[in-house]
Every structure is written in structure tokens, then in C-alpha cells.
Write a protein that holds these residues in place. Structure first.
Motif, PDB file in Angstrom:
ATOM      1  N   ASN A  67       0.840  -1.196   0.000  1.00 28.62           N
ATOM      2  CA  ASN A  67       0.000   0.000   0.000  1.00 28.62           C
ATOM      3  C   ASN A  67       0.879   1.251   0.000  1.00 28.62           C
ATOM      4  O   ASN A  67       2.078   1.185   0.297  1.00 28.62           O
ATOM      5  N   THR A 122       0.106   8.906   1.491  1.00 34.60           N
ATOM      6  CA  THR A 122       0.775  10.208   1.427  1.00 34.60           C
ATOM      7  C   THR A 122       0.907  10.766   2.837  1.00 34.60           C
ATOM      8  O   THR A 122      -0.058  10.777   3.602  1.00 34.60           O
ATOM      9  N   SER A 148       4.024  10.574  11.209  1.00 33.84           N
ATOM     10  CA  SER A 148       2.876  10.572  12.120  1.00 33.84           C
ATOM     11  C   SER A 148       1.645  10.158  11.339  1.00 33.84           C
ATOM     12  O   SER A 148       1.333  10.755  10.299  1.00 33.84           O
ATOM     13  N   SER A 199      -2.887   2.122   6.380  1.00 27.94           N
ATOM     14  CA  SER A 199      -1.425   2.006   6.484  1.00 27.94           C
ATOM     15  C   SER A 199      -0.967   1.906   7.945  1.00 27.94           C
ATOM     16  O   SER A 199       0.054   1.276   8.230  1.00 27.94           O
ATOM     17  N   LYS A 232      -7.376   8.439  -1.163  1.00 26.07           N
ATOM     18  CA  LYS A 232      -7.967   7.108  -1.361  1.00 26.07           C
ATOM     19  C   LYS A 232      -7.321   6.131  -0.393  1.00 26.07           C
ATOM     20  O   LYS A 232      -6.109   6.184  -0.172  1.00 26.07           O
ATOM     21  N   SER A 233      -8.127   5.231   0.121  1.00 27.50           N
ATOM     22  CA  SER A 233      -7.582   4.252   1.062  1.00 27.50           C
ATOM     23  C   SER A 233      -7.273   2.932   0.370  1.00 27.50           C
ATOM     24  O   SER A 233      -8.012   2.488  -0.519  1.00 27.50           O
ATOM     25  N   GLY A 234      -6.212   2.314   0.819  1.00 27.20           N
ATOM     26  CA  GLY A 234      -5.843   0.988   0.340  1.00 27.20           C
ATOM     27  C   GLY A 234      -6.878  -0.066   0.711  1.00 27.20           C
ATOM     28  O   GLY A 234      -6.823  -1.191   0.217  1.00 27.20           O
TER      29      GLY A 234
END
Ligand SMILES: Cc1cc2nc3c(=O)[nH]c(=O)nc-3n(C[C@H](O)[C@H](O)[C@H](O)COP(=O)(O)O)c2cc1C
Length: 190
Positions: free
Chosen positions: A30, A33, A50, A57, A86-88
Motif C-alpha cells: 500500500n 501520502t 505521524s 497504512s 484514497k484508502s488501500g
């Protein structure tokens, strides 16, 4: 100088922009950013990112204890934004963005081949701070695209890599060079 004062918040800009790759096998690779990132120590080399616990992630990095900080060039600005919205959990960002996952040297998380620089990291401590958890990590290896290395000396020309940064909601390319380390006290040659 007349100034306006706001309540406490995040305003330490410009911030770096990192495409942080994680996961330990192709099925769960994954990219996230990250702007809240930085160097913690020179010797031993240590860095931090952080991450909000709600991120996919976060789960992966907590499980594997490893990640790679990849620095994107200007031509990856759109991909950098995409990996930040966008999320994995919903999309395979490597496939969608046609980015190439390359085997790292020391960690199972992949390098992003299209990024000029990749920094392999192993988590040494997770510090819950509030909205974000800080992943403190040891830097294990750094990979630079040979394109940016001087053929003779091997020196890295980071300017040519055309890196980008994040400032108050916007993405920027780096501007013109203003000086170099120590130039303010360097004696001029006569
Ligand atoms: C410019 C930018 C910077 C970001 N910086 C951070 C950050 O430092 N920490 C964080 O937890 N999320 C940050 N985000 C949000 C995550 O990248 C975003 O929620 C992402 O979709 C999470 O992906 P994941 O669920 O696949 O892990 C940032 C987003 C953008 C667009």
C-alpha cells in the motif's frame, strides 16, 4: 509589522511530501501520502512519520514494523494527492497509478521505483500523541535513482530530482537555490 494571532494548530510549512509504502507481500502492498514526517537524528539516522490510527497504512505499519519513505518528483504530484485521498482498503494504489513496487534491501515493504529517492525504515517506537501516532524509525538504507548521480563523483544532484513539498493545503515544486550550507560565513575568494 502588524500580525494576526490564531489559536494553536498546524502551521509548520513547507512540509515534506512523502509517499510511504508499506505491507509485507504484494497482496497487501500500500501507499499513503504523509506530510507529517521528518528527520529525528543523524547518528544513528532516524526518521518519523505521524499517522492517524484510522488509516489502513497504520494497521500495516504497526503489524510489520517497517515502511519506506519515497520522495516524489513533480510529475508524481497527482499520484501523491491520490494516495492521500484514497484508502488501500478500497483500491490497490500501485495498480491504479501504474507504480512499480520493487523489492527493498532490508525491509519487506516495497520501494516505489518511480520515486527518485527511497528510504528504508524500521520502527523503533510508536508514540501515541493524540490525533496521530508517531512512528519513530531507524533508517536502514537509502536508494537513489542513478539518473541523479554524477557519473564521476557519485554526488547526488537532488535539485534535478524535482522534489515537491506541501504548504497549507497546496503542493509546490521547489524554487531557486538561494545558498548552500555555511555560505553565510564563507570567505569570498579574492
Ligand atoms: C498532502 C497530504 C498529506 C497527508 N499527510 C498525512 C499525514 O501526515 N498523516 C496521516 O495520517 N495522513 C495524512 N494524509 C491523509 C492520508 O494520506 C489519507 O487518509 C490516505 O487516504 C490514507 O490511506 P490508507 O488508508 O491507504 O492508509 C495526508 C493526505 C494528503 C493529501
Amino acid at each position: 509589522m502588524s500580525k494576526t494571532t490564531w489559536k494553536a494548530g498546524t502551521m509548520l510549512y513547507p512540509a515534506p511530501l512523502a509517499l510511504v509504502s508499506c505491507g509485507d507481500r504484494p497482496e497487501n502492498y500500500n501507499i499513503i501520502t504523509i506530510a507529517w514526517a521528518g528527520t529525528l537524528c543523524s547518528e544513528p539516522p532516524m526518521a518519523y512519520i505521524s499517522v492517524r490510527p484510522s488509516r489502513y497504512s497504520h494497521e500495516l505499519i504497526k503489524q510489520t514494523g517497517e515502511f519506506v519513505i519515497n520522495l516524489p518528483s513533480a510529475k508524481l504530484a497527482r499520484a501523491t494527492d491520490y494516495c492521500g485521498v484514497k484508502s488501500g482498503r478500497e483500491v490497490d494504489k500501485f495498480t491504479h497509478l501504474k507504480l512499480t513496487a520493487v523489492k527493498a534491501e532490508q525491509v519487506k515493504a516495497p520501494l516505489i521505483d518511480e520515486c527518485p529517492l527511497s528510504i528504508e525504515c524500521r520502527v523503533t517506537e510508536i508514540k501515541p500523541l493524540g490525533s496521530h501516532d508517531m512512528f519513530m524509525a531507524q533508517v536502514l538504507a537509502i536508494h537513489a535513482d542513478n539518473k541523479y548521480l554524477d557519473k564521476k563523483s557519485g554526488a547526488l544532484d537532488l535539485r534535478a530530482a524535482d522534489l515537491i513539498c506541501y504548504s497549507h493545503g497546496k503542493y509546490y515544486a521547489l524554487g531557486k537555490q538561494l545558498g548552500f550550507f555555511g555560505y553565510s560565513i564563507r570567505k569570498k575568494k579574492r
